[in-house]
Design an enzyme around this catalytic site. Structure first.
Site, PDB file in Angstrom:
ATOM      1  N   ASP A 182       0.644  -1.098  -0.529  1.00  0.00           N
ATOM      2  CA  ASP A 182       0.195  -0.384   0.246  1.00  0.00           C
ATOM      3  C   ASP A 182       0.711   0.840  -0.436  1.00  0.00           C
ATOM      4  O   ASP A 182       2.305   1.232   0.443  1.00  0.00           O
ATOM      5  CB  ASP A 182      -0.533   0.174   1.288  1.00  0.00           C
ATOM      6  N   ASP A 189      -2.185  -0.645   6.044  1.00  0.00           N
ATOM      7  CA  ASP A 189      -2.115   0.237   7.407  1.00  0.00           C
ATOM      8  C   ASP A 189      -3.660   0.304   7.689  1.00  0.00           C
ATOM      9  O   ASP A 189      -4.546   0.831   8.601  1.00  0.00           O
ATOM     10  CB  ASP A 189      -1.179   0.831   8.083  1.00  0.00           C
ATOM     11  N   ASP A 235      -7.310  -1.432   3.170  1.00  0.00           N
ATOM     12  CA  ASP A 235      -6.574  -2.275   3.385  1.00  0.00           C
ATOM     13  C   ASP A 235      -7.009  -4.005   3.618  1.00  0.00           C
ATOM     14  O   ASP A 235      -6.305  -4.998   3.120  1.00  0.00           O
ATOM     15  CB  ASP A 235      -4.868  -2.596   3.482  1.00  0.00           C
TER      16      ASP A 235
END
Length: 618
Positions: free
Chosen positions: A310, A503, A507
Protein backbone atom coordinates in the site's frame (compact mmCIF):
# COMPACT_ATOMS: atom_id res chain seq x y z
CA UNK A 1 -8.20 -27.43 17.04
CA UNK A 2 -8.27 -23.66 17.18
CA UNK A 3 -10.90 -22.60 19.68
CA UNK A 4 -10.32 -21.94 23.37
CA UNK A 5 -12.31 -25.06 24.48
CA UNK A 6 -10.17 -27.24 22.22
CA UNK A 7 -7.00 -25.67 23.61
CA UNK A 8 -8.20 -26.53 27.09
CA UNK A 9 -8.93 -30.08 25.95
CA UNK A 10 -5.40 -30.75 24.65
CA UNK A 11 -3.94 -29.24 27.83
CA UNK A 12 -6.14 -31.54 29.93
CA UNK A 13 -5.01 -34.54 27.87
CA UNK A 14 -1.37 -33.61 28.47
CA UNK A 15 -2.02 -33.47 32.22
CA UNK A 16 -3.79 -36.85 32.15
CA UNK A 17 -0.97 -38.46 30.15
CA UNK A 18 1.69 -37.01 32.46
CA UNK A 19 -0.12 -38.06 35.65
CA UNK A 20 -0.70 -41.53 34.24
CA UNK A 21 2.94 -42.03 33.34
CA UNK A 22 4.27 -40.62 36.63
CA UNK A 23 1.78 -42.43 38.87
CA UNK A 24 2.25 -45.71 37.04
CA UNK A 25 6.03 -45.40 37.29
CA UNK A 26 5.80 -44.86 41.06
CA UNK A 27 3.58 -47.93 41.41
CA UNK A 28 5.93 -50.00 39.24
CA UNK A 29 8.95 -49.00 41.31
CA UNK A 30 7.08 -50.00 44.48
CA UNK A 31 6.50 -53.48 43.06
CA UNK A 32 2.82 -53.10 42.14
CA UNK A 33 3.32 -53.98 38.48
CA UNK A 34 -0.28 -54.98 37.66
CA UNK A 35 -1.68 -51.76 39.11
CA UNK A 36 0.99 -49.75 37.28
CA UNK A 37 -0.06 -51.30 33.96
CA UNK A 38 -3.69 -50.38 34.65
CA UNK A 39 -2.77 -46.78 35.51
CA UNK A 40 -0.58 -46.43 32.43
CA UNK A 41 -3.43 -47.72 30.27
CA UNK A 42 -5.91 -45.36 31.93
CA UNK A 43 -3.62 -42.43 31.15
CA UNK A 44 -3.40 -43.48 27.50
CA UNK A 45 -7.08 -44.24 26.76
CA UNK A 46 -8.45 -40.65 26.85
CA UNK A 47 -5.61 -39.46 24.61
CA UNK A 48 -6.17 -42.32 22.18
CA UNK A 49 -9.95 -41.79 22.12
CA UNK A 50 -9.66 -38.10 21.23
CA UNK A 51 -6.94 -38.91 18.71
CA UNK A 52 -9.09 -41.49 16.93
CA UNK A 53 -11.98 -39.02 16.69
CA UNK A 54 -9.67 -36.39 15.18
CA UNK A 55 -8.31 -38.92 12.70
CA UNK A 56 -11.81 -39.90 11.57
CA UNK A 57 -12.72 -36.24 11.07
CA UNK A 58 -9.56 -35.67 9.04
CA UNK A 59 -10.17 -38.74 6.88
CA UNK A 60 -13.70 -37.52 6.13
CA UNK A 61 -12.10 -34.32 4.82
CA UNK A 62 -9.63 -36.32 2.73
CA UNK A 63 -6.67 -35.42 4.95
CA UNK A 64 -3.97 -37.87 6.10
CA UNK A 65 -1.69 -36.72 8.91
CA UNK A 66 0.93 -37.92 11.35
CA UNK A 67 -1.70 -38.66 13.97
CA UNK A 68 -2.32 -42.08 12.40
CA UNK A 69 1.18 -43.31 13.29
CA UNK A 70 0.79 -42.12 16.88
CA UNK A 71 -2.62 -43.83 17.14
CA UNK A 72 -1.25 -47.08 15.71
CA UNK A 73 1.68 -47.15 18.12
CA UNK A 74 -0.49 -46.49 21.20
CA UNK A 75 -3.15 -49.00 20.09
CA UNK A 76 -0.63 -51.74 19.32
CA UNK A 77 1.24 -51.17 22.58
CA UNK A 78 -1.99 -51.44 24.61
CA UNK A 79 -3.17 -54.48 22.64
CA UNK A 80 0.00 -56.45 23.32
CA UNK A 81 0.45 -55.32 26.93
CA UNK A 82 3.24 -52.79 26.40
CA UNK A 83 1.45 -50.17 28.50
CA UNK A 84 4.58 -48.30 29.59
CA UNK A 85 5.58 -47.74 25.97
CA UNK A 86 2.03 -46.58 25.21
CA UNK A 87 2.15 -44.11 28.13
CA UNK A 88 5.46 -42.65 26.94
CA UNK A 89 4.07 -42.21 23.43
CA UNK A 90 0.89 -40.56 24.80
CA UNK A 91 2.93 -38.05 26.80
CA UNK A 92 5.16 -37.20 23.85
CA UNK A 93 2.19 -36.81 21.51
CA UNK A 94 0.13 -34.58 23.82
CA UNK A 95 3.18 -32.48 24.65
CA UNK A 96 3.82 -31.84 20.97
CA UNK A 97 0.16 -31.03 20.35
CA UNK A 98 0.03 -28.49 23.18
CA UNK A 99 3.21 -26.86 21.89
CA UNK A 100 1.80 -26.63 18.37
CA UNK A 101 -1.43 -25.08 19.66
CA UNK A 102 0.61 -22.52 21.55
CA UNK A 103 2.44 -21.62 18.34
CA UNK A 104 -0.76 -21.26 16.32
CA UNK A 105 -3.03 -19.84 19.01
CA UNK A 106 -3.15 -16.37 17.44
CA UNK A 107 -3.37 -17.44 13.82
CA UNK A 108 -7.08 -16.52 13.60
CA UNK A 109 -8.65 -13.46 15.17
CA UNK A 110 -12.27 -12.38 15.34
CA UNK A 111 -13.44 -9.32 13.43
CA UNK A 112 -14.87 -7.60 16.53
CA UNK A 113 -12.24 -4.84 16.47
CA UNK A 114 -13.08 -4.07 12.85
CA UNK A 115 -16.72 -3.62 13.70
CA UNK A 116 -15.89 -1.52 16.77
CA UNK A 117 -14.21 1.18 14.66
CA UNK A 118 -17.64 2.55 13.76
CA UNK A 119 -19.61 3.87 16.76
CA UNK A 120 -22.44 1.71 18.02
CA UNK A 121 -24.65 4.80 18.20
CA UNK A 122 -25.05 8.06 16.32
CA UNK A 123 -26.34 11.54 17.20
CA UNK A 124 -29.62 11.94 15.28
CA UNK A 125 -31.72 15.10 15.02
CA UNK A 126 -35.32 14.55 16.16
CA UNK A 127 -37.92 17.23 16.98
CA UNK A 128 -35.36 20.00 17.27
CA UNK A 129 -33.01 18.10 19.58
CA UNK A 130 -30.29 15.44 19.41
CA UNK A 131 -30.69 11.84 20.52
CA UNK A 132 -28.17 8.98 20.61
CA UNK A 133 -29.67 6.01 18.75
CA UNK A 134 -28.30 2.58 17.75
CA UNK A 135 -27.05 2.30 14.20
CA UNK A 136 -29.55 -0.35 13.23
CA UNK A 137 -32.48 2.07 13.67
CA UNK A 138 -30.98 4.76 11.43
CA UNK A 139 -32.83 4.98 8.12
CA UNK A 140 -32.22 6.84 4.85
CA UNK A 141 -33.37 10.44 5.21
CA UNK A 142 -32.35 10.77 8.87
CA UNK A 143 -30.13 13.74 9.77
CA UNK A 144 -27.02 13.07 11.88
CA UNK A 145 -24.50 15.30 13.61
CA UNK A 146 -20.88 14.19 13.00
CA UNK A 147 -18.70 15.76 15.67
CA UNK A 148 -14.98 16.53 15.35
CA UNK A 149 -12.99 13.29 15.52
CA UNK A 150 -16.07 11.10 14.92
CA UNK A 151 -16.13 8.38 12.29
CA UNK A 152 -19.07 8.62 9.90
CA UNK A 153 -21.21 5.59 10.84
CA UNK A 154 -23.18 5.41 7.57
CA UNK A 155 -23.03 6.70 4.03
CA UNK A 156 -24.66 10.06 3.51
CA UNK A 157 -24.70 13.51 1.96
CA UNK A 158 -23.29 16.58 3.70
CA UNK A 159 -25.82 19.34 4.33
CA UNK A 160 -23.50 21.79 6.12
CA UNK A 161 -21.51 24.35 4.16
CA UNK A 162 -18.36 22.22 4.23
CA UNK A 163 -16.48 19.53 6.11
CA UNK A 164 -12.88 18.37 6.37
CA UNK A 165 -12.57 14.59 6.11
CA UNK A 166 -9.68 12.20 6.74
CA UNK A 167 -10.17 9.44 4.15
CA UNK A 168 -6.76 7.80 4.59
CA UNK A 169 -8.19 4.64 6.14
CA UNK A 170 -10.64 4.20 3.25
CA UNK A 171 -8.98 5.44 0.08
CA UNK A 172 -5.32 5.95 0.96
CA UNK A 173 -5.63 9.71 0.39
CA UNK A 174 -3.04 11.00 2.86
CA UNK A 175 -4.20 14.62 3.00
CA UNK A 176 -7.53 15.63 4.55
CA UNK A 177 -10.15 16.38 1.90
CA UNK A 178 -12.59 19.29 1.97
CA UNK A 179 -16.13 18.42 0.88
CA UNK A 180 -18.96 20.90 0.42
CA UNK A 181 -22.72 20.84 0.75
CA UNK A 182 -24.35 18.18 -1.39
CA UNK A 183 -21.27 15.96 -1.69
CA UNK A 184 -21.30 12.34 -0.55
CA UNK A 185 -19.53 11.05 2.54
CA UNK A 186 -18.53 7.38 2.94
CA UNK A 187 -18.95 5.54 6.21
CA UNK A 188 -15.56 5.08 7.86
CA UNK A 189 -14.40 8.61 7.00
CA UNK A 190 -13.10 10.56 10.02
CA UNK A 191 -14.18 14.14 10.66
CA UNK A 192 -10.91 16.10 10.78
CA UNK A 193 -12.54 19.50 11.13
CA UNK A 194 -15.56 21.13 12.71
CA UNK A 195 -18.83 19.29 13.31
CA UNK A 196 -21.13 18.92 10.31
CA UNK A 197 -24.59 17.58 9.45
CA UNK A 198 -24.98 14.39 7.42
CA UNK A 199 -28.17 13.23 5.75
CA UNK A 200 -28.28 9.43 5.65
CA UNK A 201 -28.51 7.81 2.21
CA UNK A 202 -27.95 4.16 3.20
CA UNK A 203 -28.70 2.08 6.26
CA UNK A 204 -25.67 0.91 8.27
CA UNK A 205 -25.90 -2.67 6.94
CA UNK A 206 -25.58 -1.41 3.34
CA UNK A 207 -22.89 1.20 4.01
CA UNK A 208 -19.40 1.32 2.53
CA UNK A 209 -17.78 0.26 5.78
CA UNK A 210 -20.11 -2.72 6.24
CA UNK A 211 -19.23 -3.75 2.68
CA UNK A 212 -15.54 -3.74 3.59
CA UNK A 213 -16.29 -5.95 6.60
CA UNK A 214 -18.06 -8.43 4.32
CA UNK A 215 -15.11 -8.36 1.92
CA UNK A 216 -12.72 -9.24 4.76
CA UNK A 217 -14.90 -12.10 5.96
CA UNK A 218 -15.28 -13.46 2.42
CA UNK A 219 -11.53 -13.22 1.78
CA UNK A 220 -10.73 -15.08 4.99
CA UNK A 221 -13.27 -17.78 4.21
CA UNK A 222 -11.90 -18.35 0.70
CA UNK A 223 -8.24 -18.28 1.73
CA UNK A 224 -6.63 -21.71 1.49
CA UNK A 225 -5.56 -23.00 4.92
CA UNK A 226 -1.84 -23.06 5.58
CA UNK A 227 -0.62 -26.64 5.64
CA UNK A 228 1.69 -27.67 8.45
CA UNK A 229 5.26 -28.42 7.49
CA UNK A 230 5.00 -31.70 9.42
CA UNK A 231 1.98 -32.88 7.46
CA UNK A 232 3.84 -32.62 4.17
CA UNK A 233 6.15 -35.41 5.41
CA UNK A 234 3.42 -37.53 6.97
CA UNK A 235 2.24 -39.75 4.12
CA UNK A 236 5.72 -40.94 3.16
CA UNK A 237 6.62 -41.59 6.78
CA UNK A 238 3.34 -43.44 7.37
CA UNK A 239 3.98 -45.77 4.43
CA UNK A 240 7.53 -46.55 5.59
CA UNK A 241 6.37 -47.19 9.18
CA UNK A 242 3.49 -49.52 8.30
CA UNK A 243 5.66 -51.40 5.80
CA UNK A 244 8.46 -52.04 8.31
CA UNK A 245 6.08 -52.98 11.13
CA UNK A 246 4.13 -55.37 8.92
CA UNK A 247 7.30 -56.95 7.54
CA UNK A 248 8.74 -57.43 11.05
CA UNK A 249 5.58 -59.24 12.19
CA UNK A 250 5.13 -61.20 8.97
CA UNK A 251 8.63 -62.59 8.73
CA UNK A 252 9.19 -63.27 12.44
CA UNK A 253 5.70 -64.01 13.68
CA UNK A 254 6.42 -61.83 16.70
CA UNK A 255 3.88 -58.98 17.12
CA UNK A 256 6.07 -57.30 19.76
CA UNK A 257 8.60 -56.46 17.06
CA UNK A 258 5.85 -54.61 15.17
CA UNK A 259 4.94 -52.78 18.38
CA UNK A 260 8.58 -51.78 18.89
CA UNK A 261 8.74 -50.48 15.31
CA UNK A 262 5.56 -48.45 15.79
CA UNK A 263 6.72 -47.02 19.12
CA UNK A 264 10.06 -45.83 17.82
CA UNK A 265 8.28 -44.63 14.68
CA UNK A 266 6.05 -42.28 16.65
CA UNK A 267 6.81 -39.11 14.70
CA UNK A 268 7.99 -37.00 17.59
CA UNK A 269 10.74 -35.32 15.54
CA UNK A 270 7.91 -34.00 13.39
CA UNK A 271 5.48 -33.41 16.26
CA UNK A 272 8.05 -31.64 18.47
CA UNK A 273 10.90 -30.27 16.36
CA UNK A 274 8.76 -28.32 13.92
CA UNK A 275 6.72 -26.37 16.51
CA UNK A 276 9.78 -25.82 18.72
CA UNK A 277 11.75 -24.29 15.84
CA UNK A 278 8.82 -22.21 14.67
CA UNK A 279 7.86 -21.01 18.15
CA UNK A 280 11.49 -20.02 18.65
CA UNK A 281 11.31 -18.16 15.34
CA UNK A 282 8.15 -16.36 16.49
CA UNK A 283 9.91 -15.29 19.68
CA UNK A 284 13.00 -14.14 17.82
CA UNK A 285 10.94 -12.14 15.30
CA UNK A 286 9.04 -10.42 18.13
CA UNK A 287 12.43 -9.30 19.50
CA UNK A 288 12.78 -7.24 16.32
CA UNK A 289 9.28 -5.78 16.49
CA UNK A 290 7.64 -8.31 14.13
CA UNK A 291 4.57 -10.04 15.59
CA UNK A 292 3.82 -13.19 13.59
CA UNK A 293 0.46 -14.74 14.49
CA UNK A 294 1.38 -18.41 14.55
CA UNK A 295 3.59 -21.08 13.06
CA UNK A 296 1.61 -21.34 9.82
CA UNK A 297 2.10 -17.67 8.92
CA UNK A 298 5.81 -17.95 9.80
CA UNK A 299 6.18 -20.86 7.36
CA UNK A 300 4.37 -18.91 4.65
CA UNK A 301 6.42 -15.77 5.33
CA UNK A 302 9.59 -17.77 4.69
CA UNK A 303 8.41 -18.65 1.17
CA UNK A 304 7.06 -15.31 -0.12
CA UNK A 305 7.89 -14.46 -3.74
CA UNK A 306 5.58 -11.50 -4.46
CA UNK A 307 5.10 -8.34 -2.38
CA UNK A 308 2.21 -5.89 -2.78
CA UNK A 309 2.61 -2.58 -0.92
CA UNK A 310 0.00 0.00 0.00
CA UNK A 311 1.15 3.62 -0.31
CA UNK A 312 -0.21 5.84 2.45
CA UNK A 313 1.15 4.94 5.87
CA UNK A 314 3.15 2.05 4.40
CA UNK A 315 5.44 3.15 1.59
CA UNK A 316 4.98 6.70 2.83
CA UNK A 317 4.78 8.00 6.39
CA UNK A 318 1.05 8.73 6.14
CA UNK A 319 1.32 12.20 7.67
CA UNK A 320 1.73 15.57 5.94
CA UNK A 321 5.28 16.89 6.09
CA UNK A 322 6.96 20.07 4.90
CA UNK A 323 8.93 19.28 1.75
CA UNK A 324 9.89 22.85 0.84
CA UNK A 325 9.53 26.48 2.03
CA UNK A 326 9.58 29.50 -0.29
CA UNK A 327 10.06 32.97 1.22
CA UNK A 328 8.79 36.15 -0.42
CA UNK A 329 9.42 39.82 0.23
CA UNK A 330 11.68 40.56 3.20
CA UNK A 331 11.00 37.29 5.04
CA UNK A 332 13.41 34.38 5.34
CA UNK A 333 12.41 30.71 5.17
CA UNK A 334 12.74 30.44 8.95
CA UNK A 335 10.42 33.42 9.39
CA UNK A 336 7.86 31.91 7.01
CA UNK A 337 7.78 28.76 9.15
CA UNK A 338 7.76 30.83 12.36
CA UNK A 339 4.76 33.00 11.47
CA UNK A 340 2.80 30.14 9.89
CA UNK A 341 3.38 27.83 12.85
CA UNK A 342 2.65 30.51 15.46
CA UNK A 343 -0.75 31.29 13.93
CA UNK A 344 -1.56 27.61 13.20
CA UNK A 345 -1.39 26.86 16.92
CA UNK A 346 -4.98 28.12 16.96
CA UNK A 347 -6.15 25.49 14.45
CA UNK A 348 -6.89 21.79 14.89
CA UNK A 349 -6.47 21.08 11.18
CA UNK A 350 -4.01 18.17 10.61
CA UNK A 351 -1.88 20.22 8.21
CA UNK A 352 -1.76 23.12 10.67
CA UNK A 353 -0.68 20.77 13.44
CA UNK A 354 2.02 19.31 11.18
CA UNK A 355 3.43 22.79 10.57
CA UNK A 356 3.44 23.52 14.31
CA UNK A 357 5.18 20.21 15.02
CA UNK A 358 7.85 20.91 12.38
CA UNK A 359 8.58 24.35 13.85
CA UNK A 360 8.85 23.02 17.40
CA UNK A 361 11.06 20.16 16.23
CA UNK A 362 13.40 22.81 14.81
CA UNK A 363 13.59 24.53 18.20
CA UNK A 364 11.27 27.45 17.50
CA UNK A 365 9.79 29.23 20.53
CA UNK A 366 6.32 30.09 19.28
CA UNK A 367 4.35 33.01 20.76
CA UNK A 368 0.64 32.84 21.51
CA UNK A 369 -1.34 34.29 18.57
CA UNK A 370 -3.96 36.98 19.18
CA UNK A 371 -7.23 38.09 17.53
CA UNK A 372 -7.80 34.69 15.94
CA UNK A 373 -10.42 34.27 13.20
CA UNK A 374 -10.57 30.82 11.60
CA UNK A 375 -12.50 29.94 8.46
CA UNK A 376 -12.97 26.15 8.73
CA UNK A 377 -11.23 24.26 5.95
CA UNK A 378 -9.74 27.42 4.43
CA UNK A 379 -7.37 29.24 6.77
CA UNK A 380 -6.69 31.36 9.85
CA UNK A 381 -6.11 35.07 10.37
CA UNK A 382 -4.73 36.76 13.47
CA UNK A 383 -1.87 38.68 15.05
CA UNK A 384 1.62 37.34 15.82
CA UNK A 385 4.18 39.57 17.54
CA UNK A 386 2.01 42.58 16.66
CA UNK A 387 1.96 41.76 12.93
CA UNK A 388 -1.16 40.85 10.96
CA UNK A 389 -0.76 37.26 9.70
CA UNK A 390 -2.94 35.07 7.52
CA UNK A 391 -2.21 31.43 6.67
CA UNK A 392 -4.16 28.84 4.69
CA UNK A 393 -5.01 27.83 1.17
CA UNK A 394 -3.68 29.90 -1.74
CA UNK A 395 -7.12 31.26 -2.65
CA UNK A 396 -7.88 32.14 0.97
CA UNK A 397 -4.62 34.07 1.42
CA UNK A 398 -4.92 35.70 -2.01
CA UNK A 399 -8.33 37.08 -1.02
CA UNK A 400 -6.69 38.70 2.04
CA UNK A 401 -3.47 40.08 0.57
CA UNK A 402 -4.24 40.39 -3.13
CA UNK A 403 -1.96 37.57 -4.32
CA UNK A 404 -0.59 34.45 -2.67
CA UNK A 405 2.29 34.28 -5.13
CA UNK A 406 2.46 30.47 -5.17
CA UNK A 407 3.61 28.16 -7.92
CA UNK A 408 1.72 25.03 -9.02
CA UNK A 409 2.04 22.19 -6.55
CA UNK A 410 3.35 18.78 -7.47
CA UNK A 411 0.94 15.83 -7.52
CA UNK A 412 -0.06 14.74 -4.06
CA UNK A 413 1.08 17.95 -2.37
CA UNK A 414 -0.76 20.80 -0.66
CA UNK A 415 0.22 24.47 -0.76
CA UNK A 416 -0.04 26.47 2.49
CA UNK A 417 0.29 30.17 1.75
CA UNK A 418 1.33 32.93 4.16
CA UNK A 419 0.53 36.62 4.21
CA UNK A 420 2.10 39.15 6.60
CA UNK A 421 0.94 42.75 7.02
CA UNK A 422 -1.17 42.60 3.86
CA UNK A 423 1.61 41.24 1.62
CA UNK A 424 2.53 37.74 0.39
CA UNK A 425 5.08 36.27 2.80
CA UNK A 426 5.77 32.93 1.18
CA UNK A 427 4.39 29.43 1.14
CA UNK A 428 5.05 25.91 2.37
CA UNK A 429 4.65 22.77 0.27
CA UNK A 430 3.20 19.85 2.28
CA UNK A 431 3.23 16.27 1.08
CA UNK A 432 3.12 12.70 2.31
CA UNK A 433 6.80 11.91 1.84
CA UNK A 434 8.31 8.56 0.93
CA UNK A 435 9.85 6.81 3.92
CA UNK A 436 13.65 7.25 4.11
CA UNK A 437 15.65 4.29 2.84
CA UNK A 438 12.77 2.84 0.78
CA UNK A 439 14.96 2.07 -2.24
CA UNK A 440 17.47 0.18 -0.07
CA UNK A 441 14.60 -1.67 1.60
CA UNK A 442 13.23 -2.88 -1.73
CA UNK A 443 16.71 -4.03 -2.76
CA UNK A 444 17.03 -5.94 0.51
CA UNK A 445 13.69 -7.64 -0.05
CA UNK A 446 14.75 -8.76 -3.51
CA UNK A 447 17.91 -10.16 -1.95
CA UNK A 448 15.70 -12.32 0.30
CA UNK A 449 13.95 -13.86 -2.69
CA UNK A 450 11.04 -11.47 -3.29
CA UNK A 451 10.96 -11.46 -7.08
CA UNK A 452 7.97 -9.14 -7.72
CA UNK A 453 7.22 -5.90 -5.86
CA UNK A 454 4.07 -3.92 -6.69
CA UNK A 455 2.30 -0.81 -5.38
CA UNK A 456 -1.47 -0.95 -4.82
CA UNK A 457 -3.16 2.27 -3.69
CA UNK A 458 -6.56 3.87 -3.64
CA UNK A 459 -4.89 7.21 -4.31
CA UNK A 460 -4.84 8.93 -7.69
CA UNK A 461 -2.52 7.77 -10.48
CA UNK A 462 -0.63 11.08 -10.57
CA UNK A 463 0.06 10.90 -6.84
CA UNK A 464 1.15 7.26 -7.02
CA UNK A 465 3.52 7.96 -9.93
CA UNK A 466 5.01 11.00 -8.20
CA UNK A 467 5.68 9.14 -4.95
CA UNK A 468 7.21 6.05 -6.58
CA UNK A 469 9.37 7.88 -9.11
CA UNK A 470 12.82 6.27 -9.15
CA UNK A 471 11.78 3.15 -7.22
CA UNK A 472 12.40 -0.23 -8.80
CA UNK A 473 8.80 -1.50 -8.79
CA UNK A 474 7.41 -4.11 -11.14
CA UNK A 475 4.00 -2.41 -11.39
CA UNK A 476 2.01 0.51 -9.92
CA UNK A 477 -1.76 0.11 -9.50
CA UNK A 478 -3.71 3.25 -8.52
CA UNK A 479 -7.35 4.24 -7.96
CA UNK A 480 -8.07 0.84 -6.39
CA UNK A 481 -11.17 0.17 -4.32
CA UNK A 482 -10.97 -2.54 -1.61
CA UNK A 483 -12.51 -5.19 -3.88
CA UNK A 484 -10.08 -4.34 -6.69
CA UNK A 485 -7.17 -4.74 -4.26
CA UNK A 486 -8.48 -8.21 -3.44
CA UNK A 487 -8.73 -8.98 -7.16
CA UNK A 488 -5.09 -7.90 -7.62
CA UNK A 489 -3.96 -10.19 -4.78
CA UNK A 490 -5.90 -13.10 -6.27
CA UNK A 491 -4.39 -12.46 -9.71
CA UNK A 492 -0.86 -12.35 -8.30
CA UNK A 493 -1.41 -15.78 -6.71
CA UNK A 494 -0.78 -17.12 -10.21
CA UNK A 495 2.86 -16.02 -10.03
CA UNK A 496 3.72 -17.23 -6.52
CA UNK A 497 3.06 -16.73 -2.82
CA UNK A 498 1.82 -13.21 -2.14
CA UNK A 499 2.43 -10.89 0.80
CA UNK A 500 0.31 -7.74 1.13
CA UNK A 501 1.39 -4.84 3.37
CA UNK A 502 -1.06 -2.12 4.40
CA UNK A 503 -2.44 -0.11 7.29
CA UNK A 504 -5.90 1.20 6.41
CA UNK A 505 -9.41 -0.19 6.61
CA UNK A 506 -9.40 -0.37 2.82
CA UNK A 507 -6.42 -2.73 2.98
CA UNK A 508 -8.06 -5.25 5.33
CA UNK A 509 -9.78 -7.41 2.66
CA UNK A 510 -6.57 -7.67 0.63
CA UNK A 511 -4.56 -8.54 3.77
CA UNK A 512 -7.02 -11.33 4.51
CA UNK A 513 -6.87 -12.64 0.93
CA UNK A 514 -3.06 -12.71 0.67
CA UNK A 515 -0.94 -15.70 1.68
CA UNK A 516 0.56 -13.33 4.24
CA UNK A 517 -1.04 -10.06 5.27
CA UNK A 518 1.22 -7.57 7.06
CA UNK A 519 -0.18 -4.60 8.99
CA UNK A 520 1.75 -1.53 10.07
CA UNK A 521 0.89 -1.91 13.73
CA UNK A 522 1.94 1.41 15.24
CA UNK A 523 -0.86 3.46 13.63
CA UNK A 524 -2.67 0.71 11.75
CA UNK A 525 -6.45 0.61 11.67
CA UNK A 526 -7.92 -2.13 13.85
CA UNK A 527 -9.34 -3.74 10.73
CA UNK A 528 -5.97 -4.29 9.07
CA UNK A 529 -4.30 -5.43 12.31
CA UNK A 530 -7.04 -8.04 12.84
CA UNK A 531 -7.06 -9.29 9.24
CA UNK A 532 -3.26 -9.51 9.02
CA UNK A 533 -1.07 -12.55 9.74
CA UNK A 534 1.88 -10.32 10.72
CA UNK A 535 1.90 -6.99 12.54
CA UNK A 536 4.95 -4.70 12.52
CA UNK A 537 4.95 -3.39 16.08
CA UNK A 538 7.27 -0.54 15.13
CA UNK A 539 5.99 1.87 12.50
CA UNK A 540 8.83 1.14 10.12
CA UNK A 541 8.67 -0.94 6.96
CA UNK A 542 12.31 -2.04 7.28
CA UNK A 543 11.20 -4.54 9.96
CA UNK A 544 10.13 -6.74 7.07
CA UNK A 545 13.79 -7.59 6.41
CA UNK A 546 14.62 -9.28 9.74
CA UNK A 547 11.10 -10.73 9.87
CA UNK A 548 11.45 -12.55 6.56
CA UNK A 549 15.04 -13.67 7.20
CA UNK A 550 14.16 -15.03 10.66
CA UNK A 551 11.21 -16.91 9.15
CA UNK A 552 13.43 -18.40 6.45
CA UNK A 553 16.13 -19.50 8.88
CA UNK A 554 13.64 -20.87 11.43
CA UNK A 555 12.02 -22.95 8.70
CA UNK A 556 15.44 -24.20 7.56
CA UNK A 557 16.24 -25.28 11.14
CA UNK A 558 12.85 -27.02 11.39
CA UNK A 559 13.50 -28.92 8.16
CA UNK A 560 17.00 -29.88 9.33
CA UNK A 561 15.61 -31.16 12.63
CA UNK A 562 12.93 -33.18 10.86
CA UNK A 563 15.38 -34.71 8.38
CA UNK A 564 17.82 -35.75 11.12
CA UNK A 565 15.06 -36.95 13.44
CA UNK A 566 13.28 -38.98 10.78
CA UNK A 567 16.58 -40.48 9.64
CA UNK A 568 17.38 -41.60 13.19
CA UNK A 569 13.81 -42.90 13.65
CA UNK A 570 14.00 -44.98 10.46
CA UNK A 571 17.33 -46.39 11.61
CA UNK A 572 15.74 -47.22 14.97
CA UNK A 573 12.79 -48.89 13.25
CA UNK A 574 15.14 -51.15 11.31
CA UNK A 575 16.97 -52.10 14.52
CA UNK A 576 13.61 -52.78 16.25
CA UNK A 577 12.39 -54.88 13.30
CA UNK A 578 15.51 -57.02 13.63
CA UNK A 579 14.64 -57.69 17.27
CA UNK A 580 17.33 -55.63 18.96
CA UNK A 581 14.95 -53.16 20.67
CA UNK A 582 11.96 -53.85 22.89
CA UNK A 583 8.98 -51.44 22.81
CA UNK A 584 10.10 -49.72 26.03
CA UNK A 585 13.67 -49.48 24.76
CA UNK A 586 12.26 -48.07 21.53
CA UNK A 587 10.35 -45.44 23.51
CA UNK A 588 13.55 -44.50 25.37
CA UNK A 589 15.49 -44.36 22.10
CA UNK A 590 12.79 -42.14 20.67
CA UNK A 591 13.13 -39.84 23.68
CA UNK A 592 16.86 -39.48 23.01
CA UNK A 593 16.10 -38.63 19.40
CA UNK A 594 13.56 -36.08 20.61
CA UNK A 595 16.13 -34.39 22.86
CA UNK A 596 18.56 -34.14 19.95
CA UNK A 597 16.10 -32.62 17.51
CA UNK A 598 14.66 -30.21 20.12
CA UNK A 599 18.13 -28.94 21.00
CA UNK A 600 18.77 -28.37 17.32
CA UNK A 601 15.39 -26.65 16.89
CA UNK A 602 16.16 -24.27 19.75
CA UNK A 603 18.96 -22.79 17.66
CA UNK A 604 16.21 -20.64 16.13
CA UNK A 605 16.30 -18.56 19.33
CA UNK A 606 19.78 -17.37 18.36
CA UNK A 607 19.05 -16.33 14.79
CA UNK A 608 20.84 -13.08 13.99
CA UNK A 609 19.51 -11.43 10.80
CA UNK A 610 22.34 -10.44 8.50
CA UNK A 611 20.20 -7.70 6.89
CA UNK A 612 19.60 -5.91 10.21
CA UNK A 613 22.02 -3.38 11.61
CA UNK A 614 19.91 -1.17 13.88
CA UNK A 615 19.41 -2.03 17.57
CA UNK A 616 16.54 -4.43 18.19
CA UNK A 617 13.36 -3.16 19.84
CA UNK A 618 11.67 -5.39 22.34
Amino acid sequence: MKSAPQDRLVTALLIIAALGLITGSVLWLSGRVDTANIVWALGVCPVLAVLVIDILRSLLKGEVGLDIVAALSMSAALLFGETLAAAVVALMYTGGTVLEHFAQGRARREMSALLSRVPRTAARYRDGSLEDVPLDVIAPGDMLLIRQGDVAPVDGTITSDSAMLDLSALTGESMPVRVTSGQKVMSGATNAGDAFDLQVTRAAAQSTFAGIVRLVEAAQASKAPMSRLADRWSLMFLVVTVTLATAAWWFTGDPIRAVAVLVIATPCPLILAVPVALVAGLSRAAHFGVLIKGAGPLEALARITTLILDKTGTLTDGRPQIVSITAQGALTQDEVLYFAAALDQASQHPIAQAIVAAAKAGGANLPVPQSIVETPGEGVAGTVDGRRVVVGGADFVAAKVGSAGTDAAMAGSVIVALGVDGKPGGYLVMADALRPGTAQLLAGLRGLGVGRILLATGDRRAVADAVTQGLQLDAVHADLTPDRKVALVVAEHQTGRVMMVGDGVNDAPALAAADIGVAMGARSAAASAEAADVVLLVDNLDRLLPGIEIAQKARQIAVQSVAVGIGLSVAGMVVAALGYLTPVQGAVAQELIDVAVILNALRALRISPSVWTAPATT
